[in-house]
Structures are given as C-alpha cells and as structure tokens.
Design a protein around this motif. Sequence first.
Motif, PDB file in Angstrom:
ATOM      1  N   ALA A 181      -6.140 -26.847  -1.743  1.00 16.07           N
ATOM      2  CA  ALA A 181      -5.102 -26.390  -0.812  1.00 16.07           C
ATOM      3  C   ALA A 181      -4.178 -25.376  -1.468  1.00 16.07           C
ATOM      4  N   SER A 185      -4.200 -21.400   0.188  1.00 19.87           N
ATOM      5  CA  SER A 185      -3.027 -20.833   0.855  1.00 19.87           C
ATOM      6  C   SER A 185      -2.916 -19.332   0.598  1.00 19.87           C
ATOM      7  N   HIS A 188      -4.774 -16.966   3.428  1.00 23.55           N
ATOM      8  CA  HIS A 188      -4.085 -16.529   4.649  1.00 23.55           C
ATOM      9  C   HIS A 188      -2.627 -16.191   4.395  1.00 23.55           C
ATOM     10  N   GLY A 190       0.021 -17.796   3.766  1.00 29.46           N
ATOM     11  CA  GLY A 190       1.066 -18.625   4.349  1.00 29.46           C
ATOM     12  C   GLY A 190       1.319 -18.386   5.823  1.00 29.46           C
ATOM     13  N   ASN A 192      -0.738 -19.221   8.195  1.00 26.56           N
ATOM     14  CA  ASN A 192      -1.327 -20.346   8.906  1.00 26.56           C
ATOM     15  C   ASN A 192      -0.598 -21.607   8.461  1.00 26.56           C
ATOM     16  N   TYR A 194      -1.025 -24.684   9.168  1.00 22.14           N
ATOM     17  CA  TYR A 194      -1.871 -25.846   8.888  1.00 22.14           C
ATOM     18  C   TYR A 194      -2.829 -25.531   7.749  1.00 22.14           C
ATOM     19  N   ASN A 195      -2.266 -25.223   6.580  1.00 22.49           N
ATOM     20  CA  ASN A 195      -3.096 -24.838   5.447  1.00 22.49           C
ATOM     21  C   ASN A 195      -4.075 -25.941   5.052  1.00 22.49           C
ATOM     22  N   THR A 199      -8.139 -26.059   4.512  1.00 24.29           N
ATOM     23  CA  THR A 199      -8.768 -26.653   3.333  1.00 24.29           C
ATOM     24  C   THR A 199      -9.741 -27.755   3.730  1.00 24.29           C
ATOM     25  N   THR A 358      -0.008 -22.813  15.132  1.00 24.95           N
ATOM     26  CA  THR A 358      -0.070 -22.720  13.673  1.00 24.95           C
ATOM     27  C   THR A 358       0.128 -21.282  13.202  1.00 24.95           C
ATOM     28  N   GLY A 402      -6.649 -20.281   9.772  1.00 25.62           N
ATOM     29  CA  GLY A 402      -6.755 -19.676   8.449  1.00 25.62           C
ATOM     30  C   GLY A 402      -7.556 -18.391   8.481  1.00 25.62           C
TER      31      GLY A 402
END
Length: 424
Positions: A181, A185, A188, A190, A192, A194-195, A199, A358, A402
């Motif tokens: 995770a 990150s 994208h 940050g 998104n 719902y990182n 993952t 998200t 993402g």
Amino acid sequence: MKLMKRLYPDLPHGERYMFLYIIAVIEILFAFVLNSPLEIVNGLYRIMHSPSTLISDYFAIANPGAAFMNSGLLLILGLGISRRAKKELSGPIVAAYLTLAGFSFFGKNLYNSWAVPLGVYIYSKYEKDSFANNIVFALFGTTLSPLTSVITFGLGLPLPVGILFGNLAGIVAGMMIPPLASEFSKFHQGFNMYNIGFTAGIIGMVFMGMLRGLGFDSPPQSFIGSGYNIQMGIFIITISNVMLFIGLSRCSWSLDGFRRILDSPGRGTDFIAIGGFGAVLINMAIMSIIATAYVLLVGGQLNGPIMGGIFTIAGFSASGKHPRNTVPVLAGVFIATTLHINDTNSTGALLAALFGTTLAPISGYYGWFYGIIAGFAHMSVVSNIGYVHGGVNLYNNGFSGGFVAAVMVPLIEALKGNKTGLVK
C-alpha cells in the motif's frame, strides 16, 4: 462522557470514540426493531457461512436485523483494537471504522474479518514496528475478508481444510498490505482515496490467479435486497440529524470549521485537524443526506450494499470528502450511467456512484469539470474490472479508482503545461 472515561481511562480523544460507540449501539438496538432475536441469530449464522464476495447483500442472504447486528458488533470489536493500541482517533481512522461498519452490510462478518488484521499485526511484529502505526492497514485491509470466506465455504473443500487455508490466505494477504500500500499510493499520487482498495485488488488478483490455476474459482454472487427504503431512510435521517446537532453545538453554532473543510481539495487530508471534530460531524451529516438523496432521486433501493456506500461516504467525510469535491464526481457517474446498458438506479450503478467519490480529490484539486470526467471514466472502468480479483476485494471501486487517477492526473498535468506529470 464521565462514564466513558471511567470505563476506558486510557482512551485518547474520548469524545470521538464515544461517538463511534454510540453509532454501534444504535445499530444493535435498531437490529431488534427490524427483526426478532431468533431471526437475528439465524441470520448471523447464514452471514458467517456465506462466501461473501461481491455482491453479497446481507439483507437478502439473512435479514436487515442480522446485518445491523453484524455491523454494530464488528464496529465495537474493531474499536477495541484501537483502544488496546492506544491509537488517536484521527480523520483517516474514523473513515476506516465507518467503512468497516458499512461493508459489514455486504461482505465483512464476524468470521472472516480477523485473518487480515492478524496478518498486519504479524507484519508489524516482524518489522519491529508498533501495531498502532499500521492499524489503518488492518482496518481497511478487511476489504479482503471474502478471501477467507471463499476458501472456507465457496470451493467445496472439507470444512476443517477450508477454515485452515482460508485463514492462512487472509493472514498472508494481511502481511502483504502494508508494504504494498505504501508503494502503490505513488501510482495514483494520492488522488484515489481508497488506496488500500487498489492494493487489495492487486493482491486479490494474485490469489485468484493461483486458485484458478488450481482449478478453483469464486462462486458468482448476486444477492441484492429491496423494499427497505422507509426503514433505512428513517435510520439515516435520524443519525444525520443527531450528527448535525452535535456538530453545530460543538462548533458553537458556527460554520467556520466547515468552511475550512470545503476549501480543502481532499487529497491526503485529515478534516479533524483542519476544521475540528464538530465541523467533521456537520460534514458527515450533510454528505450522508446527499448520498441518500442521490439514491432515492434516481429510484434506487436502500439495501445492504447501498447502506455500506453511505456509511463509507460518511466515514470519509472526516478524511477527504465534502460536497464541493464530491458532487461533480456523482454527476459524472450519473451521466455515464444514462449512456450505459445498466439502469441508473441499479445497485451496481449506484455503488459506482457512491464509491466513485474515491476520486473526489481530482475534483477538489483540479476543479469540477475534471471531477465530472473522473466520475464518467470511473463508471466505465469499474464495470469491467471485478473479474480479475473474483469479487474477493470488496473495495472494487478503489481498485478502479487507482487506474482512473493514474491515467487522468498525468494527462491533466500535461494539459496544464507540467511536462513531468507529477504532482507535489
């Protein structure tokens, strides 16, 4: 408040914890309004024996009372993890807990939600790190809870073998989440929210690839309830009014903190630090009403998955989402659904709208026009990506988000003249 301090003298930020405990208790009490104790117990049994992949509406698999009981109990048990870890209740932690409660309506349950956090705990010990530093990974990582249930109940294995390998898979997945995770990150940047959903999509894809290679596959699930709009509407309106009243009173009836929240783009943000907990409650109330209004205005059903979406939006209203950066994304998804073969008011389309938020940081950072485009693109991607992880990643919209953010952000930056495509 004094009672909470006597019961939990070690709890930091006691008022915030008390608020989440109250939500859990209300859920449990509401369960008995919806169904009898016997129906709830039998329903919990069916819930825990379900493969629980997308979309497994616990309203339909069991009954609404059992779903609310499952959610309330998991929220209380989850809060105990933070209490033992002595973790301060920041915006992202509030988001994690309300997301846990929300997905307990369709995918997370009292059986399958322990293996992944245990894996994160083992990872923390291996790295000689405090579990409190990784608790967000443990809570959000329960997105892979169906992996345990699928292997236990969905592959036709003898039950002891299924329990053993299902939980081992969950533990291994939990150990993989923190290091991955942190790296993903960057993919994208940050944008998104719902990182861990992204993952978990990658991890779920790997596990499902291995299972399919061995001749197994996750059983298709399409359990969707309907006919509960009045009961669920009353619940949401009641909770929202309580949050609004408490929030306004905590802010001395001022909206200054809420205005500061509205000025934030919502990228990697703790709204509690920006506006205060009272302002966050105001934002949570307003966002819950907006989400519910969207569902009802397009003729949708307030079933288990949709309630999960509303809970999640309320949670992330403490950590990135507000009306200004969310409504454009909802508009983009709505436009896309009018052009797709799916009905705008279908549960799948509504989930894409609610969880598609998200991508709210794109709207907040670049403006409403790009937010609409993000929502439109998200609807197209999320409709075609669930197969790769076999439904074992409950945050399928985070997985889709993402990819959308990773494509959109460099393009937007290029259009704005930033040749590197990187955002500081």
